[in-house]
Scaffold this active site. Structure first.
Site, PDB file in Angstrom:
ATOM      1  N   HIS A 210     -13.708-115.797  57.053  1.00 38.21           N
ATOM      2  CA  HIS A 210     -13.851-117.337  57.496  1.00 38.21           C
ATOM      3  C   HIS A 210     -13.429-118.229  56.469  1.00 38.21           C
ATOM      4  CE1 HIS A 210     -15.492-120.559  59.781  1.00 38.21           C
ATOM      5  NE2 HIS A 210     -16.042-121.098  58.701  1.00 38.21           N
TER       6      HIS A 210
ATOM      7  N   LEU B 203     -18.365-114.063  70.278  1.00 39.97           N
ATOM      8  CA  LEU B 203     -18.669-112.859  70.724  1.00 39.97           C
ATOM      9  C   LEU B 203     -20.099-112.583  71.230  1.00 39.97           C
ATOM     10  CD1 LEU B 203     -16.763-110.828  67.563  1.00 39.97           C
ATOM     11  CD2 LEU B 203     -15.892-111.094  69.920  1.00 39.97           C
TER      12      LEU B 203
ATOM     13  N   SER C 260      -1.329-113.414  59.651  1.00 40.88           N
ATOM     14  CA  SER C 260      -0.975-113.066  58.273  1.00 40.88           C
ATOM     15  C   SER C 260      -2.011-112.454  57.411  1.00 40.88           C
ATOM     16  CB  SER C 260      -0.632-114.503  57.660  1.00 40.88           C
ATOM     17  OG  SER C 260      -1.818-115.370  57.469  1.00 40.88           O
TER      18      SER C 260
ATOM     19  N   ASP D 110     -20.191-117.096  62.468  1.00 46.16           N
ATOM     20  CA  ASP D 110     -19.868-117.181  61.037  1.00 46.16           C
ATOM     21  C   ASP D 110     -20.999-117.075  60.302  1.00 46.16           C
ATOM     22  OD1 ASP D 110     -17.364-117.614  61.653  1.00 46.16           O
ATOM     23  OD2 ASP D 110     -17.400-119.785  62.077  1.00 46.16           O
TER      24      ASP D 110
ATOM     25  N   MET E 250     -10.142-115.600  67.301  1.00 38.68           N
ATOM     26  CA  MET E 250     -10.639-116.719  67.559  1.00 38.68           C
ATOM     27  C   MET E 250     -11.539-116.694  68.775  1.00 38.68           C
ATOM     28  SD  MET E 250      -9.739-118.114  64.880  1.00 38.68           S
ATOM     29  CE  MET E 250      -9.901-119.967  64.810  1.00 38.68           C
ATOM     30  N   ARG E 251     -12.656-116.006  68.948  1.00 36.88           N
ATOM     31  CA  ARG E 251     -13.436-115.681  69.995  1.00 36.88           C
ATOM     32  C   ARG E 251     -14.801-115.948  69.542  1.00 36.88           C
ATOM     33  NH1 ARG E 251     -12.360-115.997  75.301  1.00 36.88           N
ATOM     34  NH2 ARG E 251     -14.072-114.552  75.581  1.00 36.88           N
TER      35      ARG E 251
ATOM     36  N   THR F  77     -22.460-110.705  62.601  1.00 42.28           N
ATOM     37  CA  THR F  77     -23.783-110.544  63.226  1.00 42.28           C
ATOM     38  C   THR F  77     -23.683-111.634  64.540  1.00 42.28           C
ATOM     39  OG1 THR F  77     -24.733-112.328  61.892  1.00 42.28           O
ATOM     40  CG2 THR F  77     -25.120-109.959  61.219  1.00 42.28           C
TER      41      THR F  77
ATOM     42  N   GLU G  75     -25.108-114.250  65.343  1.00 39.04           N
ATOM     43  CA  GLU G  75     -24.828-115.717  64.798  1.00 39.04           C
ATOM     44  C   GLU G  75     -23.485-116.087  64.509  1.00 39.04           C
ATOM     45  OE1 GLU G  75     -27.125-119.369  62.421  1.00 39.04           O
ATOM     46  OE2 GLU G  75     -27.779-117.279  62.309  1.00 39.04           O
TER      47      GLU G  75
HETATM   48  C1  GAR Z   1      -7.333-117.602  58.804  1.00 36.68           C
HETATM   49  O1  GAR Z   1      -7.297-118.961  57.976  1.00 36.68           O
HETATM   50  C2  GAR Z   1      -8.753-117.061  59.156  1.00 36.68           C
HETATM   51  O2  GAR Z   1      -9.508-117.220  57.912  1.00 36.68           O
HETATM   52  C3  GAR Z   1      -9.301-118.241  60.293  1.00 36.68           C
HETATM   53  O3  GAR Z   1      -8.028-118.148  60.965  1.00 36.68           O
HETATM   54  C4  GAR Z   1      -6.879-118.035  60.084  1.00 36.68           C
HETATM   55  C5  GAR Z   1      -6.207-117.061  60.741  1.00 36.68           C
HETATM   56  O4  GAR Z   1      -4.563-116.797  60.261  1.00 36.68           O
HETATM   57  N1  GAR Z   1     -10.246-117.575  60.949  1.00 36.68           N
HETATM   58  C6  GAR Z   1     -11.234-118.418  61.375  1.00 36.68           C
HETATM   59  O5  GAR Z   1     -11.299-119.518  61.235  1.00 36.68           O
HETATM   60  C7  GAR Z   1     -12.497-117.586  62.115  1.00 36.68           C
HETATM   61  N2  GAR Z   1     -13.491-118.333  62.087  1.00 36.68           N
HETATM   62  P1  GAR Z   1      -4.033-115.523  60.457  1.00 36.68           P
HETATM   63  O6  GAR Z   1      -3.688-115.261  61.680  1.00 36.68           O
HETATM   64  O7  GAR Z   1      -2.450-115.897  59.819  1.00 36.68           O
HETATM   65  O8  GAR Z   1      -4.517-114.389  59.609  1.00 36.68           O
END
Ligand code: GAR
Length: 206
Positions: A109, A93, A13, A145, A90-91, A141, A143
């Protein structure tokens, strides 16, 4: 014209919000590709409908993080990106991958970093009893998040909130904040000084 490559793992999204804003506002950029590490990521269909190139690099096909990241990097670089946008990618890196895109990779995030890095941010926020929660866009970076903060938006934590209601309230802000931050990058307005991001005023029309 800057090239943007967007990485997703699922719904996409935030990617959709960026693609729509870029088109509606006529940003001087091209969304060159949307790349997923999962073949079943729902966001791929939207990207394809928009005429954007899509690629899938499946993480579990690779023997190590390094091997996966090397293939991912090769796939991204075919599109000559000026900016790589992690949008729900969601990886974790590898340092070499992060270094390759230093200063040209953004992440979103769903917390007010440096609070609540990692997973289950909304659960962490509820457990901590914070009264204000939110979302952060930052340069990536090594680290997880962490990294220079480009922009943040806040939402209240309300009595009776669940992870879902809080996530929904944050997501509304994500869809405003991420396009705004990416646009600043595309317009060349972001600089990093000692880990602090500065945002230049928009150029005045001549
Ligand atoms: C979002 O809320 C984003 O902030 C989060 O995953 C969701 C993805 O939604 N990201 C993390 O948690 C990264 N650490 P989306 O696929 O609908 O954009």
């Amino acid at each position: 014209m800057k090239n943007i490559v967007i990485l997703i793992s699922g719904r996409g999204s935030n990617m959709q919000a960026i693609v729509r804003a870029a088109k509606a506002e006529g940003w001087p950029c091209r969304i060159a590709a949307v790349i997923s590490n999962r073949a079943d990521a729902e966001g791929l269909a939207f990207a394809a409908q928009q005429g954007i190139a899509t690629e899938v690099v499946v993480s579990k096909d690779f023997p190590s993080r390094e091997a996966f990241d090397a293939q991912l990097q090769a796939t991204i670089d075919r599109f000559a990106p000026d900016l790589v946008v992690l949008a729900g990618f969601m990886r974790i890196l590898t340092p070499g991958f992060v270094e390759h895109y230093a200063g040209r990779m953004l992440n979103i995030h769903p917390s007010l970093l440096p609070s609540f890095p990692g997973l289950a941010t909304h659960r962490q926020a509820l457990a901590a009893g914070v009264k204000v929660h939110g979302v952060t866009v930052h340069f990536v970076t090594a680290e997880l998040d962490h990294g220079p903060i480009v922009a943040q938006a806040t939402v209240p934590v309300l009595p009776g909130d669940t992870e879902d209601t809080l996530a929904g309230r944050v997501l509304v802000e994500e869809h405003v904040l991420y396009p705004k931050a990416v646009r600043w990058y595309v317009e060349g307005r972001l600089s990093i000084d000692n880990g602090v991001v500065h945002i230049a005023d928009a150029a005045q029309p001549a």
